[in-house]
Scaffold this motif. Structure first.
Motif, PDB file in Angstrom:
ATOM      1  N   GLY A  77       0.798  -1.231   0.000  1.00  0.00           N
ATOM      2  CA  GLY A  77       0.000   0.000   0.000  1.00  0.00           C
ATOM      3  C   GLY A  77       0.827   1.276   0.000  1.00  0.00           C
ATOM      4  N   ALA A  78       2.155   1.165  -0.149  1.00  0.00           N
ATOM      5  CA  ALA A  78       2.992   2.374  -0.223  1.00  0.00           C
ATOM      6  C   ALA A  78       2.899   2.970  -1.629  1.00  0.00           C
ATOM      7  CB  ALA A  78       4.438   2.030   0.113  1.00  0.00           C
ATOM      8  N   GLU A  79       3.397   4.197  -1.763  1.00  0.00           N
ATOM      9  CA  GLU A  79       3.348   4.860  -3.074  1.00  0.00           C
ATOM     10  C   GLU A  79       4.723   4.826  -3.737  1.00  0.00           C
ATOM     11  OE1 GLU A  79       1.655   8.873  -2.945  1.00  0.00           O
ATOM     12  OE2 GLU A  79       0.918   8.306  -0.967  1.00  0.00           O
ATOM     13  N   LEU A  80       4.701   4.826  -5.070  1.00  0.00           N
ATOM     14  CA  LEU A  80       5.940   4.945  -5.841  1.00  0.00           C
ATOM     15  C   LEU A  80       5.914   6.283  -6.573  1.00  0.00           C
ATOM     16  CD1 LEU A  80       6.127   1.374  -7.464  1.00  0.00           C
ATOM     17  CD2 LEU A  80       6.971   2.115  -5.230  1.00  0.00           C
ATOM     18  N   ILE A  81       7.110   6.843  -6.800  1.00  0.00           N
ATOM     19  CA  ILE A  81       7.168   8.095  -7.573  1.00  0.00           C
ATOM     20  C   ILE A  81       8.285   8.022  -8.616  1.00  0.00           C
ATOM     21  CG2 ILE A  81       6.236   9.657  -5.829  1.00  0.00           C
ATOM     22  CD1 ILE A  81       9.167  10.467  -5.237  1.00  0.00           C
ATOM     23  N   ASP A  82       8.138   8.823  -9.649  1.00  0.00           N
ATOM     24  CA  ASP A  82       9.187   9.010 -10.672  1.00  0.00           C
ATOM     25  C   ASP A  82       9.674   7.697 -11.281  1.00  0.00           C
ATOM     26  OD1 ASP A  82       9.018  11.676 -10.074  1.00  0.00           O
ATOM     27  OD2 ASP A  82      10.881  11.765  -8.913  1.00  0.00           O
ATOM     28  N   MET A  83       8.776   6.725 -11.442  1.00  0.00           N
ATOM     29  CA  MET A  83       9.231   5.410 -11.907  1.00  0.00           C
ATOM     30  C   MET A  83       9.800   5.453 -13.328  1.00  0.00           C
ATOM     31  SD  MET A  83       9.028   3.466  -9.373  1.00  0.00           S
ATOM     32  CE  MET A  83       9.121   1.756  -9.869  1.00  0.00           C
ATOM     33  N   GLU A  84       9.524   6.521 -14.069  1.00  0.00           N
ATOM     34  CA  GLU A  84      10.058   6.622 -15.433  1.00  0.00           C
ATOM     35  C   GLU A  84      11.484   7.169 -15.461  1.00  0.00           C
ATOM     36  OE1 GLU A  84       8.023   8.566 -13.918  1.00  0.00           O
ATOM     37  OE2 GLU A  84       7.759  10.535 -14.830  1.00  0.00           O
ATOM     38  N   PHE A  85      12.015   7.596 -14.313  1.00  0.00           N
ATOM     39  CA  PHE A  85      13.344   8.219 -14.306  1.00  0.00           C
ATOM     40  C   PHE A  85      14.448   7.177 -14.108  1.00  0.00           C
ATOM     41  CE2 PHE A  85      11.625  12.539 -12.615  1.00  0.00           C
ATOM     42  CZ  PHE A  85      11.108  12.810 -13.869  1.00  0.00           C
ATOM     43  N   VAL A  86      14.838   6.550 -15.196  1.00  0.00           N
ATOM     44  CA  VAL A  86      15.943   5.580 -15.161  1.00  0.00           C
ATOM     45  C   VAL A  86      17.184   6.268 -15.713  1.00  0.00           C
ATOM     46  CG1 VAL A  86      16.797   3.402 -16.113  1.00  0.00           C
ATOM     47  CG2 VAL A  86      14.411   3.611 -15.405  1.00  0.00           C
ATOM     48  N   GLN A  87      18.299   6.123 -15.014  1.00  0.00           N
ATOM     49  CA  GLN A  87      19.533   6.733 -15.516  1.00  0.00           C
ATOM     50  C   GLN A  87      20.288   5.754 -16.404  1.00  0.00           C
ATOM     51  OE1 GLN A  87      23.308   7.552 -13.036  1.00  0.00           O
ATOM     52  NE2 GLN A  87      22.609   9.555 -13.722  1.00  0.00           N
ATOM     53  N   HIS A 100      18.292   3.918 -10.769  1.00  0.00           N
ATOM     54  CA  HIS A 100      16.890   4.314 -10.821  1.00  0.00           C
ATOM     55  C   HIS A 100      16.644   5.484  -9.879  1.00  0.00           C
ATOM     56  CE1 HIS A 100      12.405   3.250 -10.330  1.00  0.00           C
ATOM     57  NE2 HIS A 100      12.597   4.004 -11.376  1.00  0.00           N
ATOM     58  N   MET A 101      16.312   6.648 -10.467  1.00  0.00           N
ATOM     59  CA  MET A 101      16.032   7.822  -9.631  1.00  0.00           C
ATOM     60  C   MET A 101      14.663   7.710  -8.970  1.00  0.00           C
ATOM     61  SD  MET A 101      18.401   8.843 -11.936  1.00  0.00           S
ATOM     62  CE  MET A 101      17.470   9.090 -13.419  1.00  0.00           C
ATOM     63  N   GLY A 102      13.748   6.960  -9.590  1.00  0.00           N
ATOM     64  CA  GLY A 102      12.416   6.800  -9.014  1.00  0.00           C
ATOM     65  C   GLY A 102      12.419   5.743  -7.923  1.00  0.00           C
ATOM     66  N   GLY A 103      11.258   5.524  -7.335  1.00  0.00           N
ATOM     67  CA  GLY A 103      11.170   4.484  -6.315  1.00  0.00           C
ATOM     68  C   GLY A 103      10.076   4.754  -5.305  1.00  0.00           C
ATOM     69  N   ILE A 104      10.307   4.285  -4.096  1.00  0.00           N
ATOM     70  CA  ILE A 104       9.279   4.374  -3.048  1.00  0.00           C
ATOM     71  C   ILE A 104       9.230   5.805  -2.513  1.00  0.00           C
ATOM     72  CG2 ILE A 104       8.555   3.456  -0.806  1.00  0.00           C
ATOM     73  CD1 ILE A 104      10.364   0.956  -1.549  1.00  0.00           C
ATOM     74  N   ARG A 105       8.028   6.337  -2.394  1.00  0.00           N
ATOM     75  CA  ARG A 105       7.883   7.693  -1.852  1.00  0.00           C
ATOM     76  C   ARG A 105       8.018   7.637  -0.324  1.00  0.00           C
ATOM     77  NH1 ARG A 105       4.985  12.430  -3.495  1.00  0.00           N
ATOM     78  NH2 ARG A 105       3.827  11.357  -5.121  1.00  0.00           N
ATOM     79  N   VAL A 106       8.893   8.487   0.205  1.00  0.00           N
ATOM     80  CA  VAL A 106       9.067   8.565   1.666  1.00  0.00           C
ATOM     81  C   VAL A 106       8.991  10.021   2.098  1.00  0.00           C
ATOM     82  CG1 VAL A 106      10.522   6.492   1.872  1.00  0.00           C
ATOM     83  CG2 VAL A 106      11.593   8.720   1.429  1.00  0.00           C
ATOM     84  N   GLY A 151      13.069  10.068  -5.651  1.00  0.00           N
ATOM     85  CA  GLY A 151      12.809  11.480  -5.428  1.00  0.00           C
ATOM     86  C   GLY A 151      13.971  12.335  -4.983  1.00  0.00           C
ATOM     87  N   ALA A 152      15.066  11.735  -4.500  1.00  0.00           N
ATOM     88  CA  ALA A 152      16.151  12.566  -3.960  1.00  0.00           C
ATOM     89  C   ALA A 152      16.982  13.219  -5.062  1.00  0.00           C
ATOM     90  CB  ALA A 152      17.062  11.730  -3.062  1.00  0.00           C
ATOM     91  N   ASN A 153      16.957  12.654  -6.264  1.00  0.00           N
ATOM     92  CA  ASN A 153      17.854  13.132  -7.321  1.00  0.00           C
ATOM     93  C   ASN A 153      17.146  13.832  -8.473  1.00  0.00           C
ATOM     94  OD1 ASN A 153      20.670  11.882  -6.651  1.00  0.00           O
ATOM     95  ND2 ASN A 153      19.193  10.264  -6.249  1.00  0.00           N
ATOM     96  N   GLY A 154      15.835  13.959  -8.414  1.00  0.00           N
ATOM     97  CA  GLY A 154      15.135  14.519  -9.560  1.00  0.00           C
ATOM     98  C   GLY A 154      15.210  13.570 -10.741  1.00  0.00           C
TER      99      GLY A 154
END
Ligand code: FAD
Length: 341
Positions: free
Chosen positions: A129-139, A254-260, A280-283
């Motif tokens: 039930g946690a949220e993910l963010i920026d999942m499209e931001f792969v380096q 991966h810049m995206g991931g679990i939202r904290v 989220g830490a790296n934009g």
């Protein structure tokens, strides 16, 4: 964290008694510290493991693949896992849980990942039930090895070569299309885009990348910089004094991931996350050197907050076995990715 790790014996490179610092592409000053150019990651892992051995009160367990988080009243109360050697399923009860399962770049055809970087943590978090963010931001690491064939060596090893020797990144017309003039100066996202553009315009190398050349460096300079690595390259049939190699972007981080939140808490009570699993830490682009530092700084914070919560939380009552999973045949993975983004 840098000093603390040093005190624990990580063995950072030093010059005149000070920790050596290099300037990475995209940085505005020399601020990357290292052990030696190809062994920083393994040295950090080894140091952390050794420090854990010296720390009392930490019970360690291994060979477990966590398959699902255990929930009670919407809060995380532990994890279900499979013991890899025996296939036995086990359940671990916990007062506070931290997901630190790393990234997902193994999912990409060309990647710099090890086998265990398949994005499990995102599935665990999402399932709880946690949220993910920026999942499209792969380096993408722009100069991953492409050709000739390279066996038993790291495909991103050209990074340290460029730090030490500069090197020339050229297209099929032998033009330095990044305007670097032998310096290593372009951030990964810009370099990746520029390489793909060269290939799209028909100026790529035969295997679909561009050329990286150290032919202007003599054997003595190469050996002084990379000693035994030059021999390992020769064993692969690569002589850098006579040939350029082909490089192309590969999925790296991966810049995206679990939202904290700022305390590394996810949206699920008693569930935290740290390291590359967090988004989220790296934009949209991470600069070189910021991943290990991020994992150390925010890992410490997650550990402290989780420990404080655990200290004031009673152990959850017996956690049941993992619920049987219903087959989710009606889910279309492509549509699901679009929905999550
Ligand atoms: C080749 C390479 C070179 C790099 N070089 C640098 C660098 O020089 N500087 C820098 O800052 N960053 C670098 N990075 C990035 C950086 O190393 C990573 O972002 C960082 O190590 C992530 O640490 P982590 O602890 O979050 O995850 P990881 O180190 O990936 O650890 C995750 C752990 O979780 C375990 N795990 C995963 N799924 C499960 C599961 N379901 N059950 C149980 N365990 C599980 C894995 O086995 C692994 O042990 C590099 C990355 C790569 C691939």
């Amino acid at each position: 964290c840098i000093r603390e790790l040093d005190a624990w014996g990580v063995g950072r490179a030093r010059k005149n008694g000070h920790i050596s610092q290099v300037q990475a592409p995209g940085h505005d000053r020399p601020r990357c510290v290292y052990v030696d150019f190809v062994n920083t990651g393994p040295a950090v892992s080894k140091t952390l493991r050794a420090q854990l051995q010296r720390t009392s009160g930490v019970r360690r367990t291994g060979d477990l693949l966590v398959t699902e988080l255990a929930l009670a009243d919407g809060a995380c109360v532990g994890a279900h896992a499979v013991h890899i050697a025996t296939g036995r399923t086990i359940t671990i009860a916990s007062k506070a849980t931290i997901i630190a399962t790393g990234g997902l770049t193994r999912l990409y055809a060309r990647n710099s990942a090890s086998l265990n970087m398949g994005g499990d943590g995102y599935a665990l978090a999402l399932g709880a039930g946690a949220e993910l963010i920026d999942m499209e931001f792969v380096q993408y690491f722009p100069i991953g090895h492409l050709a000739p064939r390279l066996v038993g060596m790291d495909p991103i090893m050209w990074d340290p070569f460029r730090y030490k020797l500069g090197g020339k990144l050229v297209n099929a017309e032998q033009r330095e299309f990044l305007g670097e003039e032998g310096r290593y100066a372009t951030a990964r996202d810009h370099a990746t885009r520029a390489i793909l553009e060269e290939v799209a315009q028909g100026r790529g190398s035969p295997h679909g990348g561009v050329w990286l050349s150290f032919e202007h460096c003599g054997e003595t300079e190469l050996r002084a910089a990379f000693g035994p690595i030059i021999d390992r390259l020769k064993a692969n049939g690569i002589d850098l004094t006579r040939q350029a190699i082909e490089v192309a972007p590969m999925a790296h981080y991966h810049m995206g991931g679990i939202r904290v939140d700022a305390d590394m808490r996810t949206a699920v009570p008693h569930l935290f996350a740290a390291g590359e699993a967090v988004g989220g830490a790296n934009g949209a682009n991470r600069l070189s050197g910021n991943a290990i530092t991020e994992a150390l700084v925010f890992g410490r914070r997650a550990g402290e907050r989780a420990a404080a919560l655990a200290a004031r939380t009673p152990m959850p009552p017996a956690v049941g076995a993992a619920p049987a999973r219903a087959a989710k045949r009606d889910i279309n993975p492509a549509a699901e990715i679009v929905r999550l983004q």
